[in-house]
Motif scaffolding. Structure first.
Motif, PDB file in Angstrom:
ATOM      1  N   SER A   1      -4.334   0.670  -1.015  1.00 30.22           N
ATOM      2  CA  SER A   1      -4.894  -0.686  -0.951  1.00 30.22           C
ATOM      3  C   SER A   1      -5.240  -1.082   0.473  1.00 30.22           C
ATOM      4  O   SER A   1      -6.303  -1.670   0.726  1.00 30.22           O
ATOM      5  CB  SER A   1      -3.895  -1.691  -1.538  1.00 30.22           C
ATOM      6  OG  SER A   1      -3.629  -1.379  -2.875  1.00 30.22           O
TER       7      SER A   1
ATOM      8  N   MET B   1     -10.118  -1.593  -6.069  1.00 29.48           N
ATOM      9  CA  MET B   1      -8.880  -2.349  -6.272  1.00 29.48           C
ATOM     10  C   MET B   1      -8.665  -2.654  -7.757  1.00 29.48           C
ATOM     11  O   MET B   1      -7.529  -2.651  -8.227  1.00 29.48           O
ATOM     12  CB  MET B   1      -8.883  -3.639  -5.453  1.00 29.48           C
ATOM     13  CG  MET B   1      -8.615  -3.428  -3.982  1.00 29.48           C
ATOM     14  SD  MET B   1      -7.123  -2.466  -3.607  1.00 29.48           S
ATOM     15  CE  MET B   1      -5.829  -3.431  -4.385  1.00 29.48           C
TER      16      MET B   1
ATOM     17  N   TRP C   1      -5.203  -1.542  -9.671  1.00 28.03           N
ATOM     18  CA  TRP C   1      -4.424  -2.595 -10.320  1.00 28.03           C
ATOM     19  C   TRP C   1      -3.740  -2.159 -11.621  1.00 28.03           C
ATOM     20  O   TRP C   1      -2.512  -2.316 -11.761  1.00 28.03           O
ATOM     21  CB  TRP C   1      -5.329  -3.809 -10.543  1.00 28.03           C
ATOM     22  CG  TRP C   1      -4.692  -4.946 -11.243  1.00 28.03           C
ATOM     23  CD1 TRP C   1      -5.007  -5.419 -12.486  1.00 28.03           C
ATOM     24  CD2 TRP C   1      -3.635  -5.782 -10.769  1.00 28.03           C
ATOM     25  NE1 TRP C   1      -4.217  -6.494 -12.803  1.00 28.03           N
ATOM     26  CE2 TRP C   1      -3.356  -6.732 -11.761  1.00 28.03           C
ATOM     27  CE3 TRP C   1      -2.895  -5.816  -9.596  1.00 28.03           C
ATOM     28  CZ2 TRP C   1      -2.383  -7.705 -11.637  1.00 28.03           C
ATOM     29  CZ3 TRP C   1      -1.905  -6.783  -9.457  1.00 28.03           C
ATOM     30  CH2 TRP C   1      -1.665  -7.719 -10.471  1.00 28.03           C
TER      31      TRP C   1
ATOM     32  N   ASP D   1     -13.972  -3.760  -4.302  1.00 29.08           N
ATOM     33  CA  ASP D   1     -13.453  -4.553  -5.408  1.00 29.08           C
ATOM     34  C   ASP D   1     -13.242  -3.671  -6.633  1.00 29.08           C
ATOM     35  O   ASP D   1     -12.210  -3.756  -7.306  1.00 29.08           O
ATOM     36  CB  ASP D   1     -14.415  -5.700  -5.715  1.00 29.08           C
ATOM     37  CG  ASP D   1     -13.916  -6.622  -6.810  1.00 29.08           C
ATOM     38  OD1 ASP D   1     -12.790  -7.141  -6.681  1.00 29.08           O
ATOM     39  OD2 ASP D   1     -14.657  -6.822  -7.796  1.00 29.08           O
TER      40      ASP D   1
ATOM     41  N   CYS E   1      -0.145  -4.517  -1.793  1.00 25.34           N
ATOM     42  CA  CYS E   1      -1.153  -4.130  -2.783  1.00 25.34           C
ATOM     43  C   CYS E   1      -1.624  -5.333  -3.597  1.00 25.34           C
ATOM     44  O   CYS E   1      -2.824  -5.549  -3.763  1.00 25.34           O
ATOM     45  CB  CYS E   1      -0.595  -3.034  -3.688  1.00 25.34           C
ATOM     46  SG  CYS E   1      -1.745  -2.443  -4.946  1.00 25.34           S
TER      47      CYS E   1
ATOM     48  N   TYR F   1      -5.359  -7.019  -3.763  1.00 29.10           N
ATOM     49  CA  TYR F   1      -6.048  -7.187  -5.048  1.00 29.10           C
ATOM     50  C   TYR F   1      -6.501  -8.638  -5.206  1.00 29.10           C
ATOM     51  O   TYR F   1      -7.643  -8.909  -5.578  1.00 29.10           O
ATOM     52  CB  TYR F   1      -5.123  -6.776  -6.198  1.00 29.10           C
ATOM     53  CG  TYR F   1      -5.648  -7.161  -7.547  1.00 29.10           C
ATOM     54  CD1 TYR F   1      -6.611  -6.391  -8.187  1.00 29.10           C
ATOM     55  CD2 TYR F   1      -5.199  -8.328  -8.188  1.00 29.10           C
ATOM     56  CE1 TYR F   1      -7.110  -6.758  -9.428  1.00 29.10           C
ATOM     57  CE2 TYR F   1      -5.692  -8.693  -9.419  1.00 29.10           C
ATOM     58  CZ  TYR F   1      -6.645  -7.912 -10.034  1.00 29.10           C
ATOM     59  OH  TYR F   1      -7.142  -8.285 -11.253  1.00 29.10           O
TER      60      TYR F   1
END
Length: 118
Positions: free
Chosen positions: A39, A60, A64, A57, A82, A86
């Motif tokens: 991240s 991430m 996630w 994006d 992280c 996010y």
């Protein structure tokens, strides 16, 4: 597999759960630490212009669910930074109804703060 290889696979939507394990093993770190390292690198690559907002994006959003699955199976809290990274990218995904570019006004300042404290 190293972090850059993993990020490339995530951006190309070709990563698999085993890729995280492989990268963590090669780096001799536990998965929560890997989630943070990946991240942070995604955020750094975005801030330096090596990754577009869209790709960062997307990356991430790929990290996630893997992190969520891990923390739920292991009954541990959200992995930081992280989660903060996010959330910073999430802020750039929608119009905040204030006439500003959400990436410039929300995502970048949040990332600067998170990276300064990482």
């Amino acid at each position: 597999m190293n972090i850059e290889d993993l990020i490339s696979k995530i951006v190309e939507d070709k990563e698999e759960k085993g890729d995280y394990d492989s990268c963590a093993s090669e780096m001799n770190v536990e998965l929560p630490q890997l989630f943070n390292l990946v991240s942070i690198r995604i955020a750094e690559n975005f801030m330096s212009g090596q990754l577009s907002y869209t790709d960062a994006d997307f990356a991430m959003n790929g990290v996630w669910p893997v992190m969520l699955d891990y923390i739920m199976k292991n009954d541990i809290p959200l992995v930081e930074p992280c989660y903060a990274i996010y959330e910073a990218f999430d802020q750039g995904e929608y119009d905040h109804k204030d006439g500003s570019d959400p990436v410039e006004k929300y995502t970048k300042p949040l990332l600067i703060e998170v990276l300064a404290n990482a």
